[in-house]
Motif scaffolding. Sequence first.
Motif, PDB file in Angstrom:
ATOM      1  N   ASN A 124       8.894   3.843   1.116  1.00 21.98           N
ATOM      2  CA  ASN A 124       8.799   3.646  -0.337  1.00 21.98           C
ATOM      3  C   ASN A 124       9.427   2.297  -0.701  1.00 21.98           C
ATOM      4  O   ASN A 124      10.611   2.202  -1.021  1.00 21.98           O
ATOM      5  N   LYS A 125       8.605   1.223  -0.636  1.00 20.11           N
ATOM      6  CA  LYS A 125       9.161  -0.123  -0.831  1.00 20.11           C
ATOM      7  C   LYS A 125       9.670  -0.344  -2.249  1.00 20.11           C
ATOM      8  O   LYS A 125      10.563  -1.141  -2.488  1.00 20.11           O
ATOM      9  N   GLU A 126       9.084   0.400  -3.227  1.00 19.95           N
ATOM     10  CA  GLU A 126       9.479   0.229  -4.624  1.00 19.95           C
ATOM     11  C   GLU A 126      10.972   0.488  -4.839  1.00 19.95           C
ATOM     12  O   GLU A 126      11.588  -0.076  -5.743  1.00 19.95           O
ATOM     13  N   VAL A 149       9.453   1.225   7.565  1.00 20.05           N
ATOM     14  CA  VAL A 149       8.191   1.844   7.992  1.00 20.05           C
ATOM     15  C   VAL A 149       7.011   0.970   7.577  1.00 20.05           C
ATOM     16  O   VAL A 149       5.952   1.018   8.177  1.00 20.05           O
ATOM     17  N   ASP A 150       7.205   0.160   6.557  1.00 16.58           N
ATOM     18  CA  ASP A 150       6.179  -0.817   6.180  1.00 16.58           C
ATOM     19  C   ASP A 150       5.863  -1.636   7.443  1.00 16.58           C
ATOM     20  O   ASP A 150       6.782  -2.095   8.131  1.00 16.58           O
ATOM     21  N   SER A 151       4.573  -1.820   7.747  1.00 15.22           N
ATOM     22  CA  SER A 151       4.224  -2.412   9.051  1.00 15.22           C
ATOM     23  C   SER A 151       4.794  -3.818   9.224  1.00 15.22           C
ATOM     24  O   SER A 151       5.270  -4.167  10.308  1.00 15.22           O
ATOM     25  N   GLU A 152       4.776  -4.624   8.153  1.00 14.71           N
ATOM     26  CA  GLU A 152       5.303  -5.987   8.243  1.00 14.71           C
ATOM     27  C   GLU A 152       6.802  -5.972   8.517  1.00 14.71           C
ATOM     28  O   GLU A 152       7.308  -6.764   9.314  1.00 14.71           O
ATOM     29  N   HIS A 153       7.489  -5.074   7.865  1.00 12.13           N
ATOM     30  CA  HIS A 153       8.947  -5.033   7.989  1.00 12.13           C
ATOM     31  C   HIS A 153       9.374  -4.399   9.297  1.00 12.13           C
ATOM     32  O   HIS A 153      10.380  -4.800   9.874  1.00 12.13           O
ATOM     33  N   MET A 216      -0.155  -7.907  -5.074  1.00 13.83           N
ATOM     34  CA  MET A 216       1.180  -7.498  -5.512  1.00 13.83           C
ATOM     35  C   MET A 216       1.907  -6.776  -4.383  1.00 13.83           C
ATOM     36  O   MET A 216       3.122  -6.867  -4.259  1.00 13.83           O
ATOM     37  N   ASN A 217       1.122  -6.084  -3.520  1.00 13.18           N
ATOM     38  CA  ASN A 217       1.765  -5.433  -2.383  1.00 13.18           C
ATOM     39  C   ASN A 217       2.561  -6.445  -1.566  1.00 13.18           C
ATOM     40  O   ASN A 217       3.691  -6.180  -1.155  1.00 13.18           O
ATOM     41  N   LYS A 218       1.977  -7.629  -1.351  1.00 15.11           N
ATOM     42  CA  LYS A 218       2.694  -8.648  -0.574  1.00 15.11           C
ATOM     43  C   LYS A 218       3.894  -9.160  -1.364  1.00 15.11           C
ATOM     44  O   LYS A 218       4.947  -9.455  -0.802  1.00 15.11           O
ATOM     45  N   LEU A 220       5.661  -7.340  -3.482  1.00 12.97           N
ATOM     46  CA  LEU A 220       6.697  -6.306  -3.327  1.00 12.97           C
ATOM     47  C   LEU A 220       7.336  -6.413  -1.941  1.00 12.97           C
ATOM     48  O   LEU A 220       8.542  -6.232  -1.779  1.00 12.97           O
ATOM     49  N   GLU A 221       6.520  -6.770  -0.948  1.00 14.73           N
ATOM     50  CA  GLU A 221       7.041  -6.863   0.430  1.00 14.73           C
ATOM     51  C   GLU A 221       7.964  -8.068   0.615  1.00 14.73           C
ATOM     52  O   GLU A 221       8.885  -8.027   1.433  1.00 14.73           O
ATOM     53  N   ILE A 222       7.726  -9.139  -0.121  1.00 16.18           N
ATOM     54  CA  ILE A 222       8.638 -10.289  -0.078  1.00 16.18           C
ATOM     55  C   ILE A 222      10.032  -9.820  -0.523  1.00 16.18           C
ATOM     56  O   ILE A 222      11.049 -10.120   0.107  1.00 16.18           O
TER      57      ILE A 222
HETATM   58 MG    MG Z   1       2.821  -3.448   4.411  1.00 13.26          MG
END
Ligand code: MG
Length: 392
Positions: A124-126, A149-153, A216-218, A220-222
Amino acid sequence: MEKRRIAILGSTGSIGRQALDVIRQHRDLFEVEILTANNSTDLLISQAIEFDANAVVICNEEKYREVKEALDPHDIKVFAGMQSVCDLVTGDNIDIVLTSMVGFSGLSSTVAAVKAGKTIALANKETLVAAGRIVMDLAARHSSHILPVDSEHSAIFQCLMGSAGAPVEKIHLTASGGPFRTWTREQIAKATRAEALNHPNWSMGSKITIDSATMMNKGLEIIEARWLFGTPGDKIQVVIHPESIIHSMIEYADGSVIAQMGHPDMREAIQFAFSYPYRLTLDNRKLNFAELGSLSFFAPDAEKFPALKLAYESLEKGGNMACIMNAANEAAVAAFLKERIGFYDITRVVQECMAGADFVADPDLDTIFRTNEAAFAKANELIDRIAGGKSL
Ligand code: MG
């Protein structure tokens, strides 16, 4: 590896279902203790029976009786409401809490689990976007490990393994570019709900799929990366990589770049968060480099995807600004999914909310909850105006 007992918050969503598939492959190593869902009673009931859960929570209290009656004969405890989630995740029978619920609603139960010193498998990145500083401070204070768990992270986390203290020059955050990567701005402006939901590489829930289409997903990921790894925004760079084979990279100060790769499959990242620091087998598709042939990379187009700039701005501004951005985005994405507003109205609503909101430089958790509510209400006002054909 000792057996790990897991709570899955949001077990009927995309990440929750994939997490259960990971557990299905390693029943000797992982045990399901708690499953929670908002509304999907049938799936929650069948998951609870299959994995012999200790307890389940149905967040929608109106559906309590239905779940209770179905699970009573199986001796599985049933609770209702968000407060029950917050209470149950602190139990002694839990080692890992997978936070795979959607949006800001995940914050209170994540905070409860962090305060209880649990290991968090963070999907839950939010949570980190809205309250990154607060959550990371609490995690440090309560010795709670937050594993991405986010794949990038997960990729960044893996690229950093074994290099503690080494100077990082840059995080290269890869992005597929979403379904509109090759569209013109004029075409994107007319994009429909169905077109935006058609992600080329990743199979995900609807909120995150729209976030991928706006990028926006990216954004949020930043912000998520900034809090997880302590890396300032100006050292986090987004690169478009349509094949989604490289899940992100770390560039060290000596110019050496470490990448983490694989076919897009969220189960890899979920499993690694569950098994860390160990690696297990997984029945996924393996890379064949000769078949892949080549990989491509592009700079993101800031004109076509204004969300990226908004994310950097909110990070630079600090305080509750990312919380405002996140709340406005949640409201706008929900309105787009209901086909009340157009595609570019999403970022327009976010931008207006960020410009007009009450800024607080050093918010506590109560301020974050109030900010979220106020920004959500403000965004809905703007959405009503747009849907009613009025100017903002
Ligand atoms: Mg991701």
